[in-house]
Design an enzyme around this catalytic site. Structure first.
Site, PDB file in Angstrom:
ATOM      1  CG  ASP A   1      15.621   6.842   2.462  1.00 35.34           C
ATOM      2  OD1 ASP A   1      14.437   6.442   2.531  1.00 35.34           O
ATOM      3  OD2 ASP A   1      16.568   6.208   2.952  1.00 35.34           O
ATOM      4  CG  HIS A   2      10.538   5.439  -0.983  1.00 38.15           C
ATOM      5  ND1 HIS A   2      11.523   4.489  -1.040  1.00 38.15           N
ATOM      6  CD2 HIS A   2       9.420   4.773  -0.622  1.00 38.15           C
ATOM      7  CE1 HIS A   2      11.027   3.314  -0.721  1.00 38.15           C
ATOM      8  NE2 HIS A   2       9.734   3.448  -0.470  1.00 38.15           N
TER       9      HIS A   2
ATOM     10  CG  ASP B   1      16.851  -3.094  -1.357  1.00 35.92           C
ATOM     11  OD1 ASP B   1      16.941  -2.258  -2.278  1.00 35.92           O
ATOM     12  OD2 ASP B   1      15.768  -3.639  -1.027  1.00 35.92           O
TER      13      ASP B   1
ATOM     14  CE  LYS C   1      17.543   1.905  -1.956  1.00 37.06           C
ATOM     15  NZ  LYS C   1      16.576   0.848  -1.585  1.00 37.06           N
TER      16      LYS C   1
ATOM     17  CE  LYS D   1       7.566   4.098   3.071  1.00 40.14           C
ATOM     18  NZ  LYS D   1       6.551   3.496   2.215  1.00 40.14           N
TER      19      LYS D   1
ATOM     20  CG  HIS E   1      14.379   2.540   2.916  1.00 39.35           C
ATOM     21  ND1 HIS E   1      14.532   3.735   2.248  1.00 39.35           N
ATOM     22  CD2 HIS E   1      14.103   1.625   1.945  1.00 39.35           C
ATOM     23  CE1 HIS E   1      14.358   3.540   0.948  1.00 39.35           C
ATOM     24  NE2 HIS E   1      14.112   2.273   0.739  1.00 39.35           N
TER      25      HIS E   1
ATOM     26  CE  LYS F   1      13.127  -6.997  -1.197  1.00 41.53           C
ATOM     27  NZ  LYS F   1      12.242  -5.855  -0.954  1.00 41.53           N
TER      28      LYS F   1
ATOM     29  CD  GLU G   1       9.885  -4.827   1.356  1.00 42.36           C
ATOM     30  OE1 GLU G   1       9.360  -4.150   0.463  1.00 42.36           O
ATOM     31  OE2 GLU G   1      11.058  -5.225   1.308  1.00 42.36           O
TER      32      GLU G   1
HETATM   33  C1  BG6 Z   1      12.981   0.087  -1.907  1.00 40.39           C
HETATM   34  C2  BG6 Z   1      13.728  -1.207  -1.939  1.00 40.39           C
HETATM   35  O1  BG6 Z   1      13.866   1.161  -1.698  1.00 40.39           O
HETATM   36  O2  BG6 Z   1      12.020   0.066  -0.875  1.00 40.39           O
HETATM   37  C3  BG6 Z   1      12.761  -2.366  -2.138  1.00 40.39           C
HETATM   38  O3  BG6 Z   1      14.681  -1.193  -2.994  1.00 40.39           O
HETATM   39  C4  BG6 Z   1      11.666  -2.332  -1.095  1.00 40.39           C
HETATM   40  O4  BG6 Z   1      13.445  -3.616  -2.093  1.00 40.39           O
HETATM   41  C5  BG6 Z   1      11.036  -0.948  -1.030  1.00 40.39           C
HETATM   42  O5  BG6 Z   1      10.698  -3.299  -1.441  1.00 40.39           O
HETATM   43  C6  BG6 Z   1      10.065  -0.850   0.133  1.00 40.39           C
HETATM   44  O6  BG6 Z   1       9.347   0.353   0.056  1.00 40.39           O
HETATM   45  P1  BG6 Z   1       7.870   0.486   0.642  1.00 40.39           P
HETATM   46  O7  BG6 Z   1       7.534   1.922   0.411  1.00 40.39           O
HETATM   47  O8  BG6 Z   1       7.021  -0.469  -0.119  1.00 40.39           O
HETATM   48  O9  BG6 Z   1       7.970   0.130   2.089  1.00 40.39           O
END
Ligand code: BG6
Length: 367
Positions: free
Chosen positions: A61-62, A119, A32, A66, A124, A215, A100
């Site tokens: 999409d990581h 973002d 992404k 999870k 997500h 954030k 976050e």
């Molecule tokens: C990313 C965003 O895809 O995911 C970041 O670009 C964000 O802004 C991050 O901080 C959050 O990922 P995780 O795994 O820390 O929840």
């Protein structure tokens, strides 16, 4: 593995092809952001499609890698208990929070052109929403799962301006403000967004989904909570304010808590109290659950195995942008300015009021 600026995706694809570095077994992984709106996402899909079939393209999409996100499907479709109640008849509303503590850090340049909506929400949070709201796929297979997710995205209602709150964090003793971090004293990009989302289908019409992410908030905490309806009749006489909730904690302390109402112990009549049935996976499952593999490890392994279930299909990404675009366009036309919020808080007060208007409250953001 294209972990590069999206503007290079097309060139990379065509040169890999031109120099005969690919064949029909080749798989490409695409990071992404997949576009910044519907038009750019379509253009990216088209440029990749010139040389690769959809079955060779892995859009990451990581969040889908999870452990607990995959657990959403296990909880819903591996238990008899929840699915019969998983609809607007029994569910009052659902909250999805991805909070976050980090700020934009050294990514100000990228982030200021994206904001929380592009973002986090378009990808997500959208994925979390899909997994919570989708119909049961007939099997756990890439297209069966992705077809159902796509139907959710296509059923999302447009979001009215008063159902969105945007925020931007202020400076604190331990960090600069958002505007200082991105070096633009007039930036109108949001580092926080909260919204009320409706899904117009048979299962969910009438049950709002409240999404928020930001954030520099008070805690790093991602959680989905299903808030069930009040009892339609209490045999105990007293005004009931007891509700079942099911919370799925994505990070940290992955686990599930089901709040149930029981009798408060002791003599003196029937007083009710809510208690948690709490399952922290690390306690229940031992060491392995304590340190789940990184989301990327899982996803890269799936690429090698050729399993696309946890990757976004092209039509899914486009549908997500088609829903997101008008929301962002509305802010731009109206010249919307995000509300400032204190670093280390739970976000702007307007988000609290948005729920208060619906006589609801956000779950506390806590570590
Ligand atoms: C990313 C965003 O895809 O995911 C970041 O670009 C964000 O802004 C991050 O901080 C959050 O990922 P995780 O795994 O820390 O929840």
């Amino acid at each position: 593995y294209f972990s590069v600026a999206p503007s290079l995706f097309g060139d990379l694809a065509s040169r890999l092809h031109k120099w005969e570095l690919t064949n029909d077994q080749t798989r490409i992984v695409v990071e992404k952001p997949f576009g910044r709106d519907l038009a750019s996402a379509k253009a990216l899909n088209a440029s990749l499609a010139e040389h690769f079939d959809e079955g060779q393209i892995y859009r990451i999409d990581h969040y889908l890698g999870k452990e607990t996100v995959q657990n959403l499907m296990a909880v819903r479709f591996g238990n008899m208990l929840f699915e019969p109640l998983w609809n607007s008849q029994y569910v009052d509303h659902i909250q999805i929070t991805v909070a976050e503590t980090v700020g934009v850090g050294g990514r100000g340049d990228y982030y200021d052109r994206s904001g929380a909506m592009r973002d986090m929400v378009q990808n997500h949070l959208m994925q979390l929403l899909c997994l919570i709201a989708m119909e049961p796929p007939s099997k756990f297979d890439p297209d069966a799962v992705r077809d159902e997710k796509l139907k959710v995205i296509r059923a999302l209602d447009p979001v009215a301006p008063h159902h969105v709150v945007r925020g931007q964090y202020d400076a604190s003793p331990d960090g600069p403000s958002y505007r200082e971090a991105v070096e633009d004293p007039r930036s109108r990009t949001e580092s926080y967004v909260a919204m009320k989302v409706g899904i117009s289908n048979w299962r969910w019409a009438g049950t709002p989904f409240y999404l928020r992410t930001g954030k520099r908030l008070v805690a790093r905490s991602s959680e989905i909570t299903v808030v069930f309806k009040e009892l339609n009749h209490s045999i105990f006489g007293e005004k009931q304010d007891h509700r079942n909730t099911l919370s799925i904690r994505l990070q940290p302390n992955e686990g599930i808590t089901l709040n149930v109402t029981i009798k408060e112990p002791g003599p003196g009549g029937m007083r009710l109290v809510d208690v948690p049935l709490d399952m922290t996976f690390a306690d229940a499952l031992g060491e392995e659950a304590e340190d789940p593999p990184d989301a990327y490890e899982r996803l890269i392994m799936d690429v090698i195995r050729g399993n696309q279930t946890l990757f976004m299909r092209g039509d899914e990404v486009e549908a997500a942008w088609a829903w997101t675009d008008p929301i962002i366009a509305g802010w731009e036309t109206r010249g919307d300015v995000p509300k400032p919020y204190d670093s280390g808080s739970a976000g702007p007060g307007d988000a609290v009021q948005m729920l208060a208007r619906d006589t609801r409250v956000w779950r506390e953001v806590k570590p």
